[in-house]
Design a protein around this motif. Sequence first.
Motif, short mmCIF file in Angstrom:
data_model
loop_
_atom_site.label_atom_id
_atom_site.label_comp_id
_atom_site.label_asym_id
_atom_site.label_seq_id
_atom_site.Cartn_x
_atom_site.Cartn_y
_atom_site.Cartn_z
N PRO A 15 122.02 0.95 20.31
CA PRO A 15 122.85 1.34 21.46
C PRO A 15 123.24 2.81 21.42
N ALA A 16 123.59 3.35 20.25
CA ALA A 16 124.01 4.76 20.17
C ALA A 16 122.84 5.68 20.46
N GLY A 17 121.73 5.50 19.74
CA GLY A 17 120.59 6.42 19.88
C GLY A 17 119.96 6.34 21.25
N ILE A 34 113.48 8.47 17.38
CA ILE A 34 112.58 7.74 16.48
C ILE A 34 113.26 6.48 15.96
N ASN A 35 112.44 5.51 15.62
CA ASN A 35 112.94 4.25 15.08
C ASN A 35 111.96 3.83 13.99
N ARG A 36 112.50 3.40 12.87
CA ARG A 36 111.59 3.06 11.78
C ARG A 36 110.84 1.75 12.07
N ALA A 46 125.30 -7.38 19.32
CA ALA A 46 126.41 -7.03 20.21
C ALA A 46 126.24 -7.75 21.55
N HIS A 47 127.34 -8.04 22.20
CA HIS A 47 127.25 -8.73 23.49
C HIS A 47 128.39 -8.38 24.44
N ILE A 48 129.66 -8.43 23.97
CA ILE A 48 130.77 -8.09 24.86
C ILE A 48 130.59 -6.65 25.31
N THR A 49 130.48 -6.45 26.61
CA THR A 49 130.26 -5.09 27.13
C THR A 49 131.45 -4.74 28.00
N PRO A 120 123.71 -9.38 25.70
CA PRO A 120 123.25 -9.32 24.31
C PRO A 120 122.48 -8.02 24.04
N GLN A 121 122.57 -7.59 22.79
CA GLN A 121 121.94 -6.32 22.40
C GLN A 121 120.44 -6.33 22.66
N THR A 122 119.85 -7.51 22.62
CA THR A 122 118.41 -7.64 22.88
C THR A 122 118.07 -7.26 24.33
N GLU A 144 109.98 6.66 10.26
CA GLU A 144 111.18 6.50 9.45
C GLU A 144 111.74 7.86 9.01
N TYR A 145 113.01 8.03 9.27
CA TYR A 145 113.71 9.23 8.78
C TYR A 145 113.78 9.18 7.26
N LEU A 146 113.44 10.31 6.60
CA LEU A 146 113.56 10.37 5.14
C LEU A 146 114.63 11.36 4.69
N GLY A 311 127.90 6.03 16.47
CA GLY A 311 127.65 4.59 16.35
C GLY A 311 128.07 4.06 14.98
N ASP A 312 127.40 2.98 14.55
CA ASP A 312 127.74 2.37 13.26
C ASP A 312 127.58 3.36 12.11
N ALA A 313 126.84 4.42 12.33
CA ALA A 313 126.71 5.43 11.27
C ALA A 313 128.09 5.98 10.90
N GLY A 324 131.71 -2.52 18.65
CA GLY A 324 130.72 -1.68 17.97
C GLY A 324 129.76 -0.99 18.91
N SER A 325 129.01 -1.77 19.65
CA SER A 325 128.01 -1.18 20.53
C SER A 325 128.71 -0.39 21.64
N ASN A 326 129.82 -0.92 22.13
CA ASN A 326 130.58 -0.21 23.17
C ASN A 326 130.95 1.20 22.70
N THR A 327 131.55 1.27 21.52
CA THR A 327 132.00 2.57 21.03
C THR A 327 130.81 3.48 20.75
P1 FDA Z 1 122.13 -0.02 15.25
O1 FDA Z 1 122.21 -0.59 13.88
O2 FDA Z 1 122.17 -0.95 16.40
O3 FDA Z 1 120.82 0.84 15.38
C1 FDA Z 1 120.37 1.68 14.34
C2 FDA Z 1 119.00 2.20 14.71
O4 FDA Z 1 118.56 3.11 13.71
C3 FDA Z 1 117.92 1.13 14.79
O5 FDA Z 1 117.04 1.46 15.83
C4 FDA Z 1 117.23 1.26 13.43
O6 FDA Z 1 115.92 0.78 13.44
C5 FDA Z 1 117.27 2.76 13.26
N1 FDA Z 1 117.14 3.25 11.89
C6 FDA Z 1 117.93 2.94 10.83
N2 FDA Z 1 117.52 3.63 9.74
C7 FDA Z 1 116.48 4.41 10.15
C8 FDA Z 1 115.62 5.34 9.49
N3 FDA Z 1 115.77 5.65 8.19
N4 FDA Z 1 114.65 5.93 10.22
C9 FDA Z 1 114.49 5.65 11.53
N5 FDA Z 1 115.26 4.76 12.19
C10 FDA Z 1 116.23 4.17 11.50
N6 FDA Z 1 129.38 -4.71 19.26
C11 FDA Z 1 129.92 -4.72 20.53
O7 FDA Z 1 130.13 -3.66 21.13
N7 FDA Z 1 130.22 -5.89 21.15
C12 FDA Z 1 130.01 -7.08 20.53
O8 FDA Z 1 130.30 -8.12 21.12
C13 FDA Z 1 129.44 -7.08 19.22
N8 FDA Z 1 129.17 -8.25 18.59
C14 FDA Z 1 128.52 -8.26 17.39
C15 FDA Z 1 128.20 -9.48 16.80
C16 FDA Z 1 127.55 -9.52 15.58
C17 FDA Z 1 127.24 -10.84 14.97
C18 FDA Z 1 127.20 -8.29 14.92
C19 FDA Z 1 126.49 -8.30 13.59
C20 FDA Z 1 127.51 -7.08 15.51
C21 FDA Z 1 128.18 -7.05 16.74
N9 FDA Z 1 128.51 -5.85 17.37
C22 FDA Z 1 129.11 -5.86 18.59
C23 FDA Z 1 128.23 -4.56 16.69
C24 FDA Z 1 126.96 -3.87 17.17
O9 FDA Z 1 125.84 -4.68 16.95
C25 FDA Z 1 126.80 -2.54 16.46
O10 FDA Z 1 128.02 -1.86 16.45
C26 FDA Z 1 125.75 -1.67 17.18
O11 FDA Z 1 124.48 -2.22 17.05
C27 FDA Z 1 125.73 -0.26 16.62
O12 FDA Z 1 124.77 0.49 17.30
P2 FDA Z 1 124.06 1.70 16.60
O13 FDA Z 1 123.08 2.21 17.60
O14 FDA Z 1 125.05 2.61 16.03
O15 FDA Z 1 123.31 1.07 15.32
#
Ligand code: FDA
Length: 585
Positions: A15-17, A34-36, A46-49, A120-122, A144-146, A311-313, A324-327
Amino acid sequence: MSDIQTDVLVIGTGPAGSAAAALLSSYGVENMAINRYRWLANTPRAHITNQRTMEVLRDLGRDVEDEAYLFATHQDLMGENVFCESLAGEEIGRMTAWGNSPQSKAEHLLSSPTMMNDMPQTLMEPLLFKTACKRGTQARMSTEYLSHEQDEDGVTTTCRDRLSGKDLTIRSKYLIGADGGKSLVAEHAGLPFDGKMAVGGSMNIHFRADLTKYVAHRPSVLYWVMQPGADVGGIGMGLVRMVRPWNEWLIVWGYDINQDAPDVDAEMATNVARQLVGDPDLEIELLSANTWTVNNYYATRTSEGRVFCMGDAIHRHPPSNGLGSNTSIQDAFNLAWKLAMVLNGTAGATLLDSYDAERAPVAKQIVTRANKSIGETKPIFDALGMTEGVKPEEMQKSLEARGDATPEAEAQRAALRAAIAHKKYEFDAHGVEMNQRYRSGAILAEDQQEPPFEKDAELHYQPTTWPGARLPHAWVYTHETGEPLSTLDLCGHGRFTILTAIGGERWADAARAVGDRLGIEIAAHVIGPRRPHVDHTGNWAALREVSDSGCLLVRPDHHVAWRRHAMTDDPEGDLTAAMKTILAL
Ligand code: FDA
């Protein structure tokens, strides 16, 4: 010499990238994401938007917003947050959540042109990613980022092409680390963190089964199952979460973080599903199962030089409150316009410092809130007599006593009602979602006093045009056709905007002149009778906190940057000075 050049390299297409890439491309910034892995989110995490996120999607375009609603489950089907012994068993209590109680619904409707929904995040990730690619993002999957190295002019990032196994370097002016909760970019950039990782363990079991008969009469995204013995790990009880109504589900079940993560096979998944649904013959189609940890960890600084993390980073926390995804998407909305303006030379580089000043406090706020929400589940267990150390048989007895005509049972019922009602801080915390007020070099509040929150700031959004706050929403109407448009619709889209009213025309002239001088577009809207936009209801006048001849200067991310209560002697001079400060020129 690097193999590839781009202005902004985004690591991660979550969601962030994806949001960062979509916004950068919308603003005309050359970028690569890029995505690994070779595809996007494969589990519906994530789902609640929330409304603020939907405002970002709306800013990306009505097509993007409309597509989200098309895929999402409607807010009306989200709200009956049920606590039960099992889906088939007795209901223990309920709270109307996610803006569905009549009071909360009114607040939602008054606050934003958008609607909360369950996406849903999907489905969210592909929408954002597609928007990014369609608008110009170069995407590289299986990359993949190194590591990275930065110097005065840019960042050189080393990646591995996972198809060929070969390493390549990408040279960019800026690097965005949106690489999730195990961020290597944040680690390599040396960002400081507070808190703790892995404070609890949870497993996800994603499956298909038609559960309509148990849920359709009390539609919800979350069904909390409280059974003696189910209180292991982070979440505190078994959770059956709707992914699609009412035949696709995700069970979240805790495991003891002090033990190894369990291997969730089909047999275990089926048993857990049968137990929580309360149907010993239930057949499920298992789609996936995985484990994850509950974290309480946030960056106290979100950037280092030319490297920005989001994002989660930078914020790692449990799913409580659905933040999470919202922020993550909102982090991107904060940074993208700043990068665009610095890259095209219309802002000074120190504008970028405001990202850290504005978003680091949000990271702390949401991680703290999400973890606090977990703790606030305990009083429900306590009320039910399901306290740690009590034997399951005793817990069962206590659960059964709820129907007794005794003073103890009456007290228990009251305690349970109060404990469930308190969960509005998790399931209906509109203020947490909407009340962010920024303080930074990109906000000019001057000596204007911040208005105090009149109600609980976590539960209730309070509109204000105090510089730093998000522009309040009100419907105004186009003079020509009568079409309603939100005040937010008049702003955004990568531009600064001046909002004024009758008698404020010189602010609009100033916007044009200052925009020309600084080489940027400053949109200007004079709202009033016989002007292109009319405030027929007076709702906007009631919210704007400045007089007709005053003005609001709104940033591309909808936050008010500066305001004047009334016309001044030198609007052009005043606006020039304000813009120069905000843009670090
Ligand atoms: P995210 O982890 O989604 O993406 C990271 C990206 O970086 C991926 O594409 C990955 O492949 C890539 N990557 C990682 N390392 C790499 C590397 N070395 N090289 C290249 N690519 C790399 N949030 C919300 O807002 N509402 C909700 O209802 C929920 N509910 C929820 C339920 C459950 C069960 C979980 C586990 C989590 C949630 N969340 C949520 C949280 C939400 O899923 C989470 O905060 C977001 O996915 C974060 O988005 P990011 O893009 O920061 O990271």
